[in-house]
Design an enzyme around this catalytic site. Structure first.
Site, PDB file in Angstrom:
ATOM      1  N   ILE A 139      26.429  39.490  41.916  1.00 42.77           N
ATOM      2  CA  ILE A 139      25.397  40.406  41.442  1.00 42.77           C
ATOM      3  C   ILE A 139      24.079  39.663  41.227  1.00 42.77           C
ATOM      4  CG2 ILE A 139      24.723  42.010  39.613  1.00 42.77           C
ATOM      5  CD1 ILE A 139      26.991  43.001  41.446  1.00 42.77           C
ATOM      6  N   SER A 288      29.293  49.566  34.128  1.00 40.36           N
ATOM      7  CA  SER A 288      29.951  49.010  35.312  1.00 40.36           C
ATOM      8  C   SER A 288      29.506  49.736  36.569  1.00 40.36           C
ATOM      9  CB  SER A 288      31.468  49.134  35.175  1.00 40.36           C
ATOM     10  OG  SER A 288      31.869  50.496  35.294  1.00 40.36           O
ATOM     11  N   CYS A 289      29.848  49.171  37.722  1.00 37.20           N
ATOM     12  CA  CYS A 289      29.503  49.814  38.989  1.00 37.20           C
ATOM     13  C   CYS A 289      30.187  51.174  39.099  1.00 37.20           C
ATOM     14  CB  CYS A 289      29.898  48.919  40.155  1.00 37.20           C
ATOM     15  SG  CYS A 289      31.646  48.434  40.189  1.00 37.20           S
ATOM     16  N   ARG A 334      46.515  40.945  38.622  1.00 41.56           N
ATOM     17  CA  ARG A 334      45.369  40.399  39.349  1.00 41.56           C
ATOM     18  C   ARG A 334      45.608  38.982  39.868  1.00 41.56           C
ATOM     19  NH1 ARG A 334      39.631  42.607  36.905  1.00 41.56           N
ATOM     20  NH2 ARG A 334      40.321  44.722  36.392  1.00 41.56           N
TER      21      ARG A 334
END
Length: 481
Positions: A139, A288-289, A334
């Protein structure tokens, strides 16, 4: 002459007109801080073909391509006016002029439509506002590209410094190289040179100091000539007010987080609640996105149909937080290989809706699956509405919102039947409504919302920073409310 030759001659004529528009657009931007748009898409620093393609987008608006022969007179009219800093939409001007029945000339109509950018109402050009990036990951580098791109007039946001941890030999060279070339977003549009001795990157004439520090407390920004800066924290290491307050060092006035804020940190989705930011607020989050992707269309649907409840399922590209191959990770799933698996994970986007849309009474739940693509995600928004409707009414409403409403920079709309995720790499919108995938039955609507979770989100961050810095200039003609 054959039909093919007629078509080619027409194309060459439009190319010539688009080419003549480029210096006019550039001069307005550099000398008057005026950004020329076409249906909310900037024409600044665009090529001939890009200008023509943007005009073709107007098919969404009127069912036919908007010709450069129609917009050029409006652009020429702008050069005769004493304009202050503003954004002026040629597409909206041409459309409004066509619907006007007063018999005005293009020059007269344009002067009236952009009157707020002239005379006593005009905004004075301001000095540029210093910006610091704390962190330089995915980002951070995209935000840097956007800041450099928008620095053309010299009166907007100025990227003055990047703060990173020291990385050994040729650190600055490697970081500049990552800014110069990106496997997903392509080449940097411009030139980049490195001064290792002075720890400086020069990008399109912007001198950016690279500061090495392991903690915010180690930096005095005034030592680098930085003052009243907006610091953008891209690390996500600190997310509450106490942690983010560490950035409020000499030379820094405000802190913007590119991750969901915790506690009483305001979560801002530009276009929805950015106008609630208090002038004296020093710390805020851009959420957040995914929150940015779902909140604007959720607001659009609630405004028109009412929303009783909803569920969002995000199919999200993998991120650096995941492992390349199976390895230890603090999260349970994850740790499994990101490019080889679909990974069920949590998302805070649904719960974050309440912060951005406090008046929405509907309960929104959410879940997420990470999938093996490096960028662009899709949110499937399943809504129970307060009234029955049909698919065409929903699509007409969202299409109109994407073109003429205050949310037109956040919501895009596509009708292409064969669209796939890679088509949306580089989209500047927070989300794109896929018309073909939309499903509506009675009071139930299911929206499929694409979003570039890197670049589209970075554009939202820049919009928030522009707003709090005072360099988000008004758009003319004004959008329909």
């Amino acid at each position: 002459m054959t039909v093919n030759e007629d078509s080619f001659t027409n194309w060459k004529h439009r190319e010539e007109i688009a080419e003549s528009m480029i210096p006019i657009i550039g001069k307005l931007h550099r000398e008057r801080d005026v950004t020329v748009l076409l249906h909310s898409r900037s024409l600044v620093n665009k090529s001939v073909v890009s200008i023509l393609k943007t005009h073709r987008f107007a098919r969404q608006f009127a069912g036919e391509e908007l010709s450069v022969t129609r917009t050029l007179p409006f652009l020429q009219a702008l050069t005769t006016l004493d304009l202050g800093p503003s954004q002026i939409d040629l597409g909206m001007l041409a459309t409004a002029y066509q619907a006007d029945d007063r018999g005005l000339s293009v020059e007269e109509f344009t002067a009236q439509a952009v009157a707020g950018a002239m005379g006593a109402d005009r905004i004075d050009r301001r000095e540029g506002r210093d910006v610091v990036l704390y962190g330089f990951g995915r980002i951070g580098r995209l935000v840097a590209r956007l800041l450099i791109e928008k620095a053309g007039s010299g009166n907007g946001l100025r990227l003055r410094a990047i703060v990173v941890r020291g990385g050994g030999d040729q650190d600055i060279v490697k970081r500049a190289s990552l800014l110069r070339r990106d496997s997903i977003h392509g080449q940097f549009q411009g030139t980049i040179t490195v001064d290792e001795e002075n720890s400086t990157i020069l990008a399109n004439g912007n001198e950016i100091k690279v500061i090495y520090a392991d903690d915010p407390s180690e930096v005095d920004y005034t030592a680098y000539g930085i003052k009243d800066a907006i610091l953008i924290d891209n690390t996500g290491k600190w997310r509450d007010r106490e942690g983010l307050s560490k950035h409020l060092r000499p030379g820094v006035d405000k802190v913007v987080l590119t991750a969901p804020g915790k506690g009483d940190v305001p979560n801002i989705v530009h276009g929805v609640n950015h106008d609630t930011i208090k002038p004296d607020e020093q710390i805020l989050s851009c959420a957040s996105c995914t929150t940015n992707a779902i909140v604007p269309p959720l607001k659009a649907m609630d405004d028109e149909f009412g929303v009783l409840r909803g569920h969002v399922e995000t199919v999200h590209s993998f991120t650096n937080d995941q492992n390349l191959l199976d390895n230890y990770h603090k999260s349970e799933r994850r740790g499994r290989s990101a490019p080889l698996n679909m990974v069920i994970t949590e998302t805070g986007a649904a719960s974050a809706v309440a912060k951005a849309l406090p008046d929405l009474e509907a309960r929104i739940t959410g879940s997420s699956i990470r999938v093996p693509v490096p960028d662009v995600s899709i949110a499937i928004l399943n809504l129970q509405l307060a009234r029955e409707t049909d698919r065409q009414e929903v699509l007409d409403h969202l299409r109109d919102v994407s073109l003429t409403s205050p949310l037109r920079r956040q919501i895009d709309f596509i009708t292409a039947p064969d669209a796939v995720s890679s088509d949306f790499i580089g989209s500047r919108h927070a989300s794109i409504v896929d018309a073909g995938a939309t499903k509506v039955e009675g009071d139930n609507a299911i929206l499929y919302l694409w979003y570039d979770n890197e670049f589209g989100y970075s554009c939202q961050v820049i919009r928030v920073v522009q707003y709090v810095s005072g360099v988000e200039y008004p758009t003319y003609p004004a959008p329909v409310h």
